[in-house]
Design a protein around this motif. Structure first.
Motif, PDB file in Angstrom:
ATOM      1  N   ILE B 506      36.854  32.116  56.146  1.00 36.57           N
ATOM      2  CA  ILE B 506      37.170  31.289  54.978  1.00 36.57           C
ATOM      3  C   ILE B 506      36.613  31.993  53.740  1.00 36.57           C
ATOM      4  N   SER B 507      37.484  32.270  52.785  1.00 33.69           N
ATOM      5  CA  SER B 507      37.062  32.968  51.568  1.00 33.69           C
ATOM      6  C   SER B 507      36.759  31.942  50.476  1.00 33.69           C
ATOM      7  N   ILE B 508      35.587  32.077  49.841  1.00 31.95           N
ATOM      8  CA  ILE B 508      35.156  31.091  48.849  1.00 31.95           C
ATOM      9  C   ILE B 508      34.848  31.799  47.530  1.00 31.95           C
ATOM     10  N   GLU B 509      35.554  31.426  46.476  1.00 30.77           N
ATOM     11  CA  GLU B 509      35.295  32.056  45.181  1.00 30.77           C
ATOM     12  C   GLU B 509      35.759  31.169  44.035  1.00 30.77           C
ATOM     13  N   CYS B 510      35.292  31.506  42.828  1.00 28.77           N
ATOM     14  CA  CYS B 510      35.584  30.676  41.654  1.00 28.77           C
ATOM     15  C   CYS B 510      36.698  31.271  40.805  1.00 28.77           C
ATOM     16  N   ASN B 511      37.900  31.271  41.366  1.00 26.98           N
ATOM     17  CA  ASN B 511      39.082  31.668  40.594  1.00 26.98           C
ATOM     18  C   ASN B 511      40.286  31.001  41.239  1.00 26.98           C
ATOM     19  N   ALA B 512      41.434  31.106  40.618  1.00 24.18           N
ATOM     20  CA  ALA B 512      42.597  30.347  41.109  1.00 24.18           C
ATOM     21  C   ALA B 512      43.472  31.130  42.076  1.00 24.18           C
ATOM     22  N   THR B 513      43.333  32.473  42.050  1.00 22.43           N
ATOM     23  CA  THR B 513      44.274  33.260  42.851  1.00 22.43           C
ATOM     24  C   THR B 513      43.637  33.910  44.081  1.00 22.43           C
ATOM     25  N   GLY B 514      42.360  33.627  44.328  1.00 21.69           N
ATOM     26  CA  GLY B 514      41.722  34.202  45.518  1.00 21.69           C
ATOM     27  C   GLY B 514      41.656  35.717  45.451  1.00 21.69           C
ATOM     28  N   GLN B 515      40.978  36.255  44.441  1.00 22.52           N
ATOM     29  CA  GLN B 515      41.005  37.697  44.212  1.00 22.52           C
ATOM     30  C   GLN B 515      40.291  38.499  45.292  1.00 22.52           C
ATOM     31  N   LEU B 516      39.134  38.031  45.742  1.00 22.26           N
ATOM     32  CA  LEU B 516      38.459  38.762  46.812  1.00 22.26           C
ATOM     33  C   LEU B 516      39.320  38.701  48.065  1.00 22.26           C
ATOM     34  N   CYS B 517      39.852  37.548  48.287  1.00 27.30           N
ATOM     35  CA  CYS B 517      40.703  37.305  49.438  1.00 27.30           C
ATOM     36  C   CYS B 517      41.834  38.332  49.472  1.00 27.30           C
ATOM     37  N   SER B 518      42.485  38.549  48.344  1.00 30.46           N
ATOM     38  CA  SER B 518      43.617  39.474  48.340  1.00 30.46           C
ATOM     39  C   SER B 518      43.145  40.908  48.564  1.00 30.46           C
ATOM     40  N   LEU B 519      41.958  41.225  48.092  1.00 34.67           N
ATOM     41  CA  LEU B 519      41.412  42.572  48.281  1.00 34.67           C
ATOM     42  C   LEU B 519      41.128  42.822  49.760  1.00 34.67           C
ATOM     43  N   ILE B 520      40.536  41.837  50.409  1.00 35.59           N
ATOM     44  CA  ILE B 520      40.194  41.961  51.828  1.00 35.59           C
ATOM     45  C   ILE B 520      41.456  41.982  52.680  1.00 35.59           C
ATOM     46  N   ALA B 521      42.407  41.137  52.313  1.00 38.31           N
ATOM     47  CA  ALA B 521      43.658  41.081  53.067  1.00 38.31           C
ATOM     48  C   ALA B 521      44.397  42.408  52.937  1.00 38.31           C
ATOM     49  N   ALA B 522      44.363  43.000  51.758  1.00 36.92           N
ATOM     50  CA  ALA B 522      45.040  44.281  51.544  1.00 36.92           C
ATOM     51  C   ALA B 522      44.438  45.373  52.418  1.00 36.92           C
ATOM     52  N   ALA B 523      43.157  45.202  52.791  1.00 36.62           N
ATOM     53  CA  ALA B 523      42.510  46.195  53.651  1.00 36.62           C
ATOM     54  C   ALA B 523      42.833  45.953  55.116  1.00 36.62           C
ATOM     55  N   GLY B 524      43.606  44.893  55.371  1.00 34.30           N
ATOM     56  CA  GLY B 524      44.065  44.660  56.733  1.00 34.30           C
ATOM     57  C   GLY B 524      43.374  43.549  57.489  1.00 34.30           C
ATOM     58  N   PHE B 525      42.453  42.843  56.826  1.00 33.35           N
ATOM     59  CA  PHE B 525      41.775  41.747  57.510  1.00 33.35           C
ATOM     60  C   PHE B 525      42.533  40.450  57.285  1.00 33.35           C
ATOM     61  N   LYS B 526      42.425  39.539  58.266  1.00 37.97           N
ATOM     62  CA  LYS B 526      43.147  38.283  58.146  1.00 37.97           C
ATOM     63  C   LYS B 526      42.194  37.208  57.632  1.00 37.97           C
ATOM     64  N   ILE B 527      42.541  36.594  56.510  1.00 41.68           N
ATOM     65  CA  ILE B 527      41.773  35.470  55.978  1.00 41.68           C
ATOM     66  C   ILE B 527      42.499  34.195  56.349  1.00 41.68           C
ATOM     67  N   ASP B 528      41.754  33.247  56.924  1.00 41.06           N
ATOM     68  CA  ASP B 528      42.408  32.040  57.430  1.00 41.06           C
ATOM     69  C   ASP B 528      42.514  30.923  56.409  1.00 41.06           C
ATOM     70  N   ALA B 529      41.598  30.888  55.488  1.00 45.28           N
ATOM     71  CA  ALA B 529      41.651  29.818  54.481  1.00 45.28           C
ATOM     72  C   ALA B 529      40.937  30.263  53.217  1.00 45.28           C
ATOM     73  N   LYS B 530      41.304  29.638  52.111  1.00 51.37           N
ATOM     74  CA  LYS B 530      40.658  29.929  50.831  1.00 51.37           C
ATOM     75  C   LYS B 530      40.097  28.637  50.282  1.00 51.37           C
ATOM     76  N   VAL B 531      38.879  28.683  49.764  1.00 54.13           N
ATOM     77  CA  VAL B 531      38.336  27.541  49.041  1.00 54.13           C
ATOM     78  C   VAL B 531      38.067  28.025  47.625  1.00 54.13           C
ATOM     79  N   LEU B 532      38.821  27.487  46.697  1.00 58.85           N
ATOM     80  CA  LEU B 532      38.768  28.002  45.327  1.00 58.85           C
ATOM     81  C   LEU B 532      38.331  26.923  44.353  1.00 58.85           C
TER      82      LEU B 532
END
Lengths: 274, 552
Positions: B506-532
């Motif tokens: 679960i990726s947790i950050e203070c923005n609307a588009t899940g920026q860390l999430c997209s960076l990690i996903a681009a590296a090939g990891f699967k993120i299951d949920a975002k809490v923004l």
């Protein structure tokens, strides 16, 4: 027998870089004057070669950084004065000389020029003012006359030119001069004096652009040298002489060359040392 | 369950809320608490509503809670705004002249007038009342005021004492326990960033005031003699970074600080650092944008901007401290990394880290100044010498026999401009080679932290100051936390390790588009949920706990 130290020749400051200025470019005159000024100051033991730093802007003038075998910081367009300030603040023993064009200095980065004068930072700014944007092939610049017809203002530019010497005077510069690239001897002298001046020195060099705005004839007809007969520390006198020419090419006026104003006040770099 | 207390103090801008909030923090610190102070204020100088929440616990905390034990109100609006936060049995302390409430109130407005003090002095009066009520000796109150208020010290002590004496009748009405913990140093993230830079050999700081990093400039300017550095407030952000890059060319370690809008102005110079290989450290203290946005609130929406900013392709390091100790260490290391690789290093902070107050132990982090690769003085000096690792040896103007030519154009090894294809390829590849060298170096650093239960199948992924609430929630829910300290290059080698056994990330950050999430996903990891969260406020612990529980 007198031991003669090895004199540095102006040509010792050449690099291997081939020159790409247009034949007849005013920049050649500036290059010769600068190389002579530098080598003379070095031989007179007033500056050390390794302490010279040229900070160049982007434009035809900027290529001088490639033609001078001295330390150089070939910066972004309009962004030569701020790095020059940083270099001087970091290492006050260096002799920092900005070489910028009218586009970068009076347009893109004018705020840095104003603040350098305001601070009286001990650097020298030499402007290669050809009153046109040369490297982008012929547009109006901040010092072009009104009605200038260039590629971006084919119907004639609408606004008046700025008078850069007047701007520098009210901003706090402590050495203000104007020279002509076609007059290498007095240009060299002015540059030497500017570099040796303690404080912010500003040298506006009228430098005709042979290709896009050929002002050789107009300048030859109207330039004259200021005489050594007035108080250089008097701002009002300086302003009057600065206002003699308004950077237009239609009014009949004389274009004074020489030093308009020179005074001393504490420099930002000396005041800010830890 | 953590034993803790939360005290909220509120009033108008100009009421001295920030000062008093800090003093309450000092008080709890002396009683053996670890402190976190959350500061909330709008973009005004007078009026509006300012409040601070001082949270104390006997273990280290980096976040605050919604609910409070004591409400300290200098105006009615504070009660109106925050009464919903009151726990059962919570106490209200107030100026009875300006506030109607149930609790402990005294007319501090009259008291200030009687003592010939300006209305702002009510804040020290209310500090006196609070201290009496929680059972603290006045000598501690006096010590704290003396240490923190150097103007009108005696006057402030006098109103605090008067109010304290009156409130003594309520002594121990709300006595709070103490511990044997030694008081820590209380500092804001901005102070920590500043200290870290000094420990890494900073020689020049250049900035233009911009919330939330203005106080880095103020703090370093005030202490420039102590830290032996030059501090320059320049004409605008372009001048700021121009001056800093000039200083770096001349051989001095320079750093700049700003927020998103100021960073935007610096972007062309960032590109210059990439082309001309200039070592520079940039502190980007985030706040919500776009444009002017919410200047005095927090957010994490500049991650991708910092990652991709600057035309052209060039290596950079991105680092994101999540608390004051990380701020000290990472900013120190940033100076060395910038000079080792001759690149820009961007430190992503945010208002939550920059301006809130944390219990810190700065002396644990030692001074560390590593020498850069210097020219060996043999042959002709070439600023951009092609080398195996892409890093050219450094010389500086003023060195005899070195002609140091820095260039914003594509260039030959000696710094003269080139436009040739073959040389361009060599330079592009030189810059790319530096990126590999950076990765090799970072493998020696702590780039990813794990908190909580390392075997938990639930991973809470985060970065920056959000880490504070995430770590507490993980402790409550027995999850694993993976916190990224370095965001570029992305420490994929660590993530492969640290994500092992995870069933839900679960990726947790203070923005609307899940920026860390997209960076990690681009590296090939699967993120299951975002809490923004994107309202300018940080997650409180309970708020985040409730959101995570729903996902489990």
């Amino acid at each position: 027998m007198e031991v003669v130290k090895n004199k540095l020749m102006a040509t010792d400051l050449n690099t291997t870089c081939p020159n790409t200025w247009c034949p007849g470019c005013g920049n050649f005159g500036i290059e010769i004057a600068v190389k002579k000024a530098f080598s003379e100051l070095i031989n007179e033991e007033k500056v050390k070669k390794e302490n010279l730093v040229v900070v160049a802007d982007i434009g035809c003038h900027g290529k001088i950084a490639d033609y001078l075998n001295v330390n150089s910081f070939y910066s972004l367009h309009g962004r030569s004065v701020a790095p020059a300030t940083g270099i001087k603040l970091a290492r006050p023993e260096l002799s920092v000389i900005v070489m910028a064009g009218d586009g970068g200095a009076y347009g893109e980065g004018i705020e840095h020029l104003i603040f350098a004068a305001k601070r009286n930072i001990n650097i020298t700014v030499i402007i290669h003012d050809n009153r046109v944007y040369g490297l982008t092939a012929g547009q109006v610049s901040p010092t072009s006359p009104q009605n200038f017809k260039g590629n971006s203002t084919p119907d004639g530019s609408l606004d008046q030119p700025i008078n850069p010497l007047e701007l520098m005077l009210i901003s706090g510069a402590t050495f203000i001069a104007r020279a002509f690239s076609g007059d290498a001897e007095s240009l060299r002298e002015t540059i030497k004096k500017a570099i040796m001046h303690k404080g912010f020195s500003f040298v506006e060099v009228l430098q005709p652009c042979f290709t896009f705005f050929n002002t050789y004839d107009y300048y030859r007809k109207n330039i004259y040298s200021l005489e050594n007969n007035f108080d250089l520390t008097d701002k009002l006198i300086a302003q009057k002489k600065i206002q003699e020419w308004d950077y237009s090419d239609t009014t009949v006026s004389k274009i004074p060359l020489g030093i308009f104003y020179q005074t001393e006040r504490p420099t930002f770099d000396e005041l800010s040392q830890v | 369950m953590l034993k803790e207390y939360s005290i909220l103090i509120g009033g108008k801008a100009g009421d001295g809320i920030r000062q008093t909030g800090d003093n309450i923090g000092d008080l709890l610190n002396e009683l053996g608490y670890y402190i976190f102070v959350y500061k909330d204020y709008p973009s005004v100088i007078r009026g509006g509503h300012n409040f601070s929440i001082i949270r104390g616990a006997f273990e280290k905390i980096l976040a605050h809670e919604d609910e409070i034990d004591i409400l300290v109100a200098l105006d009615q609006n504070t009660v109106t705004q925050h009464k919903k936060r009151l726990k059962k049995d919570a106490l209200i302390i107030f100026d009875s002249n300006t506030v109607k409430a149930e609790g402990i109130g005294f007319d501090l407005t009259e008291m200030a007038k009687k003592l010939n003090l300006p209305p702002i002095a009510r804040n020290m009066g209310i500090f006196g009342i609070l201290s009496a009520v929680i059972g603290v000796d006045f000598s501690l109150v006096e010590k704290i005021i003396r240490n923190s208020l150097h103007k009108k010290t005696e006057e402030n002590i006098s109103i605090a004492r008067e109010a304290y004496e009156l409130a003594k009748v309520y002594e121990k009405k709300y006595e709070i326990p103490r511990s044997n913990n030694l008081p820590k140093q209380l500092m804001t993230g901005n102070e920590a960033l500043a200290l870290g830079a000094v420990k890494g050999g900073l020689e020049m700081y250049v900035a233009y005031p911009m919330t939330p990093t203005t106080t880095i400039l103020n703090y370093l300017a005030k202490n420039h003699k102590k830290f032996n550095l030059q501090v320059i407030h320049a004409e605008n952000e372009i001048g700021v970074i121009g001056i800093a890059e000039g200083a770096a060319y001349a051989g001095k370690r320079a750093m700049v600080g700003t927020s998103g809008g100021g960073f935007a102005l610096m972007v062309e110079h960032l590109s210059l650092a990439g082309q001309a290989e200039i070592p520079i450290v940039i502190i980007l203290g985030q706040r919500p944008g776009p444009a002017t946005g919410l200047p005095t609130y927090t957010g994490q929406s500049e991650l991708l901007f910092a990652l991709y900013a600057g035309h052209g392709e060039f290596p950079r390091i991105l680092v994101a401290p999540g608390d004051t100790e990380e701020a000290i260490e990472l900013t120190r290391d940033a100076q060395n990394l910038a000079w080792q690789f001759q690149i820009p290093v961007i430190i992503l902070a945010d208002k939550h880290l920059c301006e809130n107050t944390f219990s810190t132990e700065p002396d644990k982090i030692l001074i560390d100044i590593k020498e850069a690769k210097l020219w060996n003085k043999e042959g002709d000096y070439k600023r951009y010498l092609l080398t195996d690792d892409g890093i050219s040896p450094l010389a500086f103007p003023g060195q005899p026999d070195a002609v140091v030519k820095l260039n914003s154009y594509e260039h030959e090894e000696n710094g003269i401009t080139t436009e040739l294809a073959e040389l361009t390829i060599k330079n592009v590849e030189k810059r790319m080679k530096k990126a590999s060298a950076i990765e090799t170096e970072l493998k020696k650093h702590l780039t990813v932290k794990v908190y909580g239960n390392p075997d938990s199948e639930i991973v809470l992924l985060t970065w920056g100051s959000t880490k504070g609430s995430v770590v507490e929630v993980a402790a409550r829910l027995d999850c694993r936390v993976v916190q990224l300290l370095y965001l570029n290059p992305l420490p994929v080698w660590e993530l492969l390790e640290k994500f092992k056994g995870a069933k839900k990330i679960i990726s947790i950050e203070c923005n609307a588009t899940g920026q860390l999430c997209s960076l990690i996903a681009a590296a090939g990891f699967k993120i299951d949920a975002k809490v923004l969260k994107y309202d300018g406020r940080p997650f409180t612990v309970k708020e985040l706990e409730d959101k995570i529980k729903k996902l489990l």
